[in-house]
Each structure stands twice: as C-alpha cells, then as structure tokens.
Design a protein around this motif. Structure first.
Motif, PDB file in Angstrom:
ATOM      1  N   SER A 267      63.655  56.084  -9.286  1.00  0.00           N
ATOM      2  CA  SER A 267      62.437  55.899  -8.500  1.00  0.00           C
ATOM      3  C   SER A 267      61.269  55.541  -9.409  1.00  0.00           C
ATOM      4  CB  SER A 267      62.107  57.183  -7.735  1.00  0.00           C
ATOM      5  OG  SER A 267      60.806  57.112  -7.181  1.00  0.00           O
ATOM      6  N   ALA A 268      60.437  54.616  -8.961  1.00  0.00           N
ATOM      7  CA  ALA A 268      59.259  54.217  -9.736  1.00  0.00           C
ATOM      8  C   ALA A 268      58.013  54.977  -9.308  1.00  0.00           C
ATOM      9  CB  ALA A 268      59.025  52.721  -9.597  1.00  0.00           C
ATOM     10  N   GLU A 269      58.190  56.070  -8.557  1.00  0.00           N
ATOM     11  CA  GLU A 269      57.042  56.762  -7.973  1.00  0.00           C
ATOM     12  C   GLU A 269      56.077  57.337  -9.004  1.00  0.00           C
ATOM     13  OE1 GLU A 269      58.283  60.613  -6.012  1.00  0.00           O
ATOM     14  OE2 GLU A 269      60.244  59.853  -6.635  1.00  0.00           O
ATOM     15  N   LEU A 270      56.551  57.611 -10.223  1.00  0.00           N
ATOM     16  CA  LEU A 270      55.663  58.173 -11.237  1.00  0.00           C
ATOM     17  C   LEU A 270      54.803  57.117 -11.924  1.00  0.00           C
ATOM     18  CD1 LEU A 270      57.976  60.827 -12.944  1.00  0.00           C
ATOM     19  CD2 LEU A 270      56.206  61.195 -11.223  1.00  0.00           C
ATOM     20  N   ILE A 271      55.232  55.858 -11.907  1.00  0.00           N
ATOM     21  CA  ILE A 271      54.453  54.812 -12.592  1.00  0.00           C
ATOM     22  C   ILE A 271      53.844  53.789 -11.638  1.00  0.00           C
ATOM     23  CG2 ILE A 271      55.805  55.052 -14.704  1.00  0.00           C
ATOM     24  CD1 ILE A 271      57.211  52.411 -13.964  1.00  0.00           C
ATOM     25  N   SER A 272      54.374  53.692 -10.425  1.00  0.00           N
ATOM     26  CA  SER A 272      53.897  52.646  -9.511  1.00  0.00           C
ATOM     27  C   SER A 272      52.420  52.778  -9.117  1.00  0.00           C
ATOM     28  CB  SER A 272      54.776  52.580  -8.259  1.00  0.00           C
ATOM     29  OG  SER A 272      54.802  53.817  -7.579  1.00  0.00           O
ATOM     30  N   PRO A 273      51.842  53.989  -8.995  1.00  0.00           N
ATOM     31  CA  PRO A 273      50.416  54.039  -8.629  1.00  0.00           C
ATOM     32  C   PRO A 273      49.521  53.318  -9.639  1.00  0.00           C
ATOM     33  CG  PRO A 273      51.422  56.170  -8.257  1.00  0.00           C
ATOM     34  CD  PRO A 273      52.434  55.334  -8.998  1.00  0.00           C
ATOM     35  N   TYR A 274      49.812  53.471 -10.929  1.00  0.00           N
ATOM     36  CA  TYR A 274      48.997  52.796 -11.941  1.00  0.00           C
ATOM     37  C   TYR A 274      49.245  51.288 -11.922  1.00  0.00           C
ATOM     38  CZ  TYR A 274      46.863  51.680 -16.447  1.00  0.00           C
ATOM     39  OH  TYR A 274      46.078  51.140 -17.436  1.00  0.00           O
ATOM     40  N   LEU A 275      50.497  50.887 -11.745  1.00  0.00           N
ATOM     41  CA  LEU A 275      50.805  49.460 -11.665  1.00  0.00           C
ATOM     42  C   LEU A 275      50.161  48.840 -10.425  1.00  0.00           C
ATOM     43  CD1 LEU A 275      54.586  49.517 -12.681  1.00  0.00           C
ATOM     44  CD2 LEU A 275      52.563  49.237 -14.145  1.00  0.00           C
ATOM     45  N   GLU A 280      45.865  45.497  -7.888  1.00  0.00           N
ATOM     46  CA  GLU A 280      44.708  45.429  -6.990  1.00  0.00           C
ATOM     47  C   GLU A 280      43.489  44.850  -7.709  1.00  0.00           C
ATOM     48  OE1 GLU A 280      41.805  48.359  -4.316  1.00  0.00           O
ATOM     49  OE2 GLU A 280      43.659  49.159  -5.191  1.00  0.00           O
ATOM     50  N   ARG A 281      43.267  45.293  -8.943  1.00  0.00           N
ATOM     51  CA  ARG A 281      42.139  44.784  -9.724  1.00  0.00           C
ATOM     52  C   ARG A 281      42.284  43.279  -9.954  1.00  0.00           C
ATOM     53  NH1 ARG A 281      36.850  45.922 -11.460  1.00  0.00           N
ATOM     54  NH2 ARG A 281      36.521  45.133 -13.565  1.00  0.00           N
ATOM     55  N   LEU A 282      43.474  42.834 -10.289  1.00  0.00           N
ATOM     56  CA  LEU A 282      43.696  41.409 -10.526  1.00  0.00           C
ATOM     57  C   LEU A 282      43.565  40.610  -9.241  1.00  0.00           C
ATOM     58  CD1 LEU A 282      44.581  39.158 -12.489  1.00  0.00           C
ATOM     59  CD2 LEU A 282      46.946  39.665 -11.824  1.00  0.00           C
ATOM     60  N   HIS A 289      39.036  38.639 -13.297  1.00  0.00           N
ATOM     61  CA  HIS A 289      39.610  39.842 -13.896  1.00  0.00           C
ATOM     62  C   HIS A 289      40.860  39.605 -14.737  1.00  0.00           C
ATOM     63  CE1 HIS A 289      36.737  42.057 -11.587  1.00  0.00           C
ATOM     64  NE2 HIS A 289      37.303  41.778 -10.422  1.00  0.00           N
ATOM     65  N   GLY A 290      41.462  38.420 -14.642  1.00  0.00           N
ATOM     66  CA  GLY A 290      42.712  38.177 -15.335  1.00  0.00           C
ATOM     67  C   GLY A 290      42.638  38.359 -16.835  1.00  0.00           C
ATOM     68  N   GLY A 291      41.485  38.035 -17.425  1.00  0.00           N
ATOM     69  CA  GLY A 291      41.335  38.153 -18.876  1.00  0.00           C
ATOM     70  C   GLY A 291      40.831  39.494 -19.343  1.00  0.00           C
ATOM     71  N   GLU A 292      40.667  40.429 -18.419  1.00  0.00           N
ATOM     72  CA  GLU A 292      40.135  41.749 -18.767  1.00  0.00           C
ATOM     73  C   GLU A 292      41.166  42.630 -19.458  1.00  0.00           C
ATOM     74  OE1 GLU A 292      36.892  42.777 -15.248  1.00  0.00           O
ATOM     75  OE2 GLU A 292      38.912  43.612 -15.149  1.00  0.00           O
ATOM     76  N   LEU A 300      38.144  50.995  -9.975  1.00  0.00           N
ATOM     77  CA  LEU A 300      38.694  51.118  -8.624  1.00  0.00           C
ATOM     78  C   LEU A 300      38.937  52.568  -8.226  1.00  0.00           C
ATOM     79  CD1 LEU A 300      41.302  48.202  -8.593  1.00  0.00           C
ATOM     80  CD2 LEU A 300      38.966  48.193  -7.695  1.00  0.00           C
ATOM     81  N   LEU A 301      38.998  53.465  -9.195  1.00  0.00           N
ATOM     82  CA  LEU A 301      39.250  54.871  -8.884  1.00  0.00           C
ATOM     83  C   LEU A 301      38.031  55.551  -8.302  1.00  0.00           C
ATOM     84  CD1 LEU A 301      41.327  55.842 -12.037  1.00  0.00           C
ATOM     85  CD2 LEU A 301      42.194  55.415  -9.735  1.00  0.00           C
ATOM     86  N   ARG A 302      36.844  54.983  -8.518  1.00  0.00           N
ATOM     87  CA  ARG A 302      35.611  55.564  -7.980  1.00  0.00           C
ATOM     88  C   ARG A 302      35.374  54.998  -6.583  1.00  0.00           C
ATOM     89  NH1 ARG A 302      33.314  59.861 -10.602  1.00  0.00           N
ATOM     90  NH2 ARG A 302      31.343  59.192  -9.718  1.00  0.00           N
TER      91      ARG A 302
END
Length: 303
Positions: A267-275, A280-282, A289-292, A300-302
C-alpha cells in the motif's frame, strides 16, 4: 507541611526542593534523577503504590495534591493530559508558586494553563519533553525539554530543570514549547512512515532488513539538509533559485515510487499524501511551479 523553597532557587547553597505530581514512566524517571542529584523531593501520584519505591530512595510522599503543592515553591506536573492537570490542581492555593507543566499538550492548552495559573497568582512554564524515560538523566542520550512562558521562572530554576535533561527556552509565549514539541514529533512521524514503507517494499525479497537499515540511516542523514534549505526558502519566499530537483521532475519520478509499491503488493498510503500534495502544487500552475523546489508545496498545508 511547610514551604521549604526559596524564590532564588538556591536554598542557601543547598539543592532546590521541589514537588512532582505524577509518577508514570516519565515522572518516575524525573523523580529518580532529581533525587540522585540531591534535590529534596515531594511526590504525589493518584495510585499511591507507585510512590513506594521512591519513598525508599528518599522522596517525601504526599497523601494529596494539596499537601504536595504546599510543601514547596517549585511545582512540576507530569500527568496524563491537560484535563488531569486541572483535576489535580483544582481549588489549590497556588499563590506565589512556580508551576512547570511537563504534561504533553497542545499550544492552545499551554496558553490556557498559563492564563489559569496567572489568575491564581502563580508563575508558569509549559514544556515539551523531547526524550523517552530511558533518556532522562543520561546526557549522552541527547534528550532535552522545551520550555516557554515566564522567563524569570526559567532563569531562577534553570539549574534544577536541567538536571533530568537539557533545557531549551523557546520564548515567553506559553504555547511555543508545545508547538516546538509537536512540530518535531510530526516530522518524526513522517520519517517513521517513510522507513516503514521502505521495509514493506523489501518484504519477500532476498534483501535483509538488517542490510537495508544502515543504508537508510546513511541516506536519511544525507537528506537532512532539506530542513535548513526549506527554512531558507520559506523565509525568503524564493523557491526557484539553485533548485537541483525541481517539482516537475519530482512529480514525474513519483510515478515510479507508486508503480513499484503496486508491483510489490505494498500500500502507498504512507507516502501518497505527500506525493498528492506535490502534484496539487504543480497542477495549480505548471508553468509557475514546475521549476520550484518541493518546499513550495508547504504553502498548500495552510488551508
């Protein structure tokens, strides 16, 4: 009992006496460290049996919280939660007392307890313990405690507070000790999640966890630079200068992480939220944002 403390914390050259409320695993470790260092200690615990061993080591056991608080000017609390602190101290005379709350809590609870203590005539420090019980009294283990609230209280009792573990004052805002505590624990939680995912990937393969462990330690240590680099970018607002692995590349590469997990039956549940956050940012504006650096996704967390 009478108050044997002094406001200077020196007690005429002797070690500062103090009271400790709460004798769980952490409270007991704290108590033993202060006793070993020669501090007169009064203790109280809701379950009296937990105090018996400490009595044999020199602690004075109080029958009630009121008796324990009356014994000394410096009161340290290490209980289960914010509510249990309120229950233990409710209705007690805290006039001119110095109250230090080592109970794990939130920034809002630290600020609320500070206001509550001030109304009752006490000075207050909230705290966040960055250590396990086995690290208490063991300077080589690297444990320490965040403190915030009354600067005067901290300075007067610093030498006593530093006996169990290093003491780090993070400002007069009573909520900041808990804020630092939770920020570090949150980072630790993410780190543990990634390590857990890594071990799941190799399960069933001819790769021993013991062989992977030193590689994980080495690699994660090398990636520790991200903390400082992200801080610089958050302060400056510049997420594009000097970027080596930009957001567009990281999002593309993340497909490999997800496909490998699927292929391994993990399961990717432990890493998928960050991915997901990076995607979403891109996706909001790929050209912008691509070059950031990936630190840009923190915004985005705020929400």
């Amino acid at each position: 009992m009478t108050d044997t403390s002094t406001k200077t914390g020196t007690n005429n050259g002797a070690k500062t006496p103090l009271t400790l409320l709460g004798l769980g695993a952490m409270g007991t470790a704290l108590a033993r460290t202060w006793l070993a260092a020669g501090h007169p200690l009064t203790v109280w615990n809701r379950t009296p049996a937990k105090a018996e061993a400490l009595a044999a080591e020199g602690a004075v056991v109080a029958a009630t919280p009121a008796e324990a608080v009356a014994a000394n000017g410096l009161i340290v609390v290490c209980l289960l939660d914010h509510a249990s602190v309120g229950e233990a101290l409710e209705g007690l005379d805290l006039t001119a007392k110095d109250l230090v709350d080592l109970t794990t809590g939130t920034p809002a609870e630290g600020r609320a307890r500070a206001a509550w203590a001030l109304e009752r005539g006490a000075r207050f420090l909230d705290a966040g313990i960055m250590a396990t019980p086995s690290m208490i009294g063991a300077p080589e283990a690297g444990g320490y405690v965040f403190y915030s609230g009354s600067p005067d209280l901290f300075e007067e009792h610093r030498s006593t507070l530093e006996v169990p573990a290093g003491a780090r004052f993070v400002g007069p805002d009573p909520g900041h000790a808990a804020l630092h505590d939770v920020a570090l624990l949150s980072a630790m939680t993410g780190l543990f999640a990634g390590i857990s995912h890594a071990y799941a990937l190799i399960e069933g393969e001819d790769v021993s966890p013991k062989d992977l462990a030193p590689l994980l330690t080495e690699w994660l240590g090398a990636m520790g630079f991200f903390a400082g680099a992200a801080a610089e970018r958050l302060v400056s607002g510049d997420f594009t200068t000097g970027v080596e692995s930009n957001l567009a590349m990281q999002v593309t590469a993340s497909a490999t992480l997800l496909k490998t997990a699927a292929d391994q039956g993990v399961s990717a549940e432990l890493i998928s939220p960050y991915l997901d956050l990076m995607r979403e940012r891109l996706g909001a504006d790929p050209a912008a944002h691509g070059g950031e650096d990936t630190a840009g996704a923190i915004a985005l967390l705020r929400r």
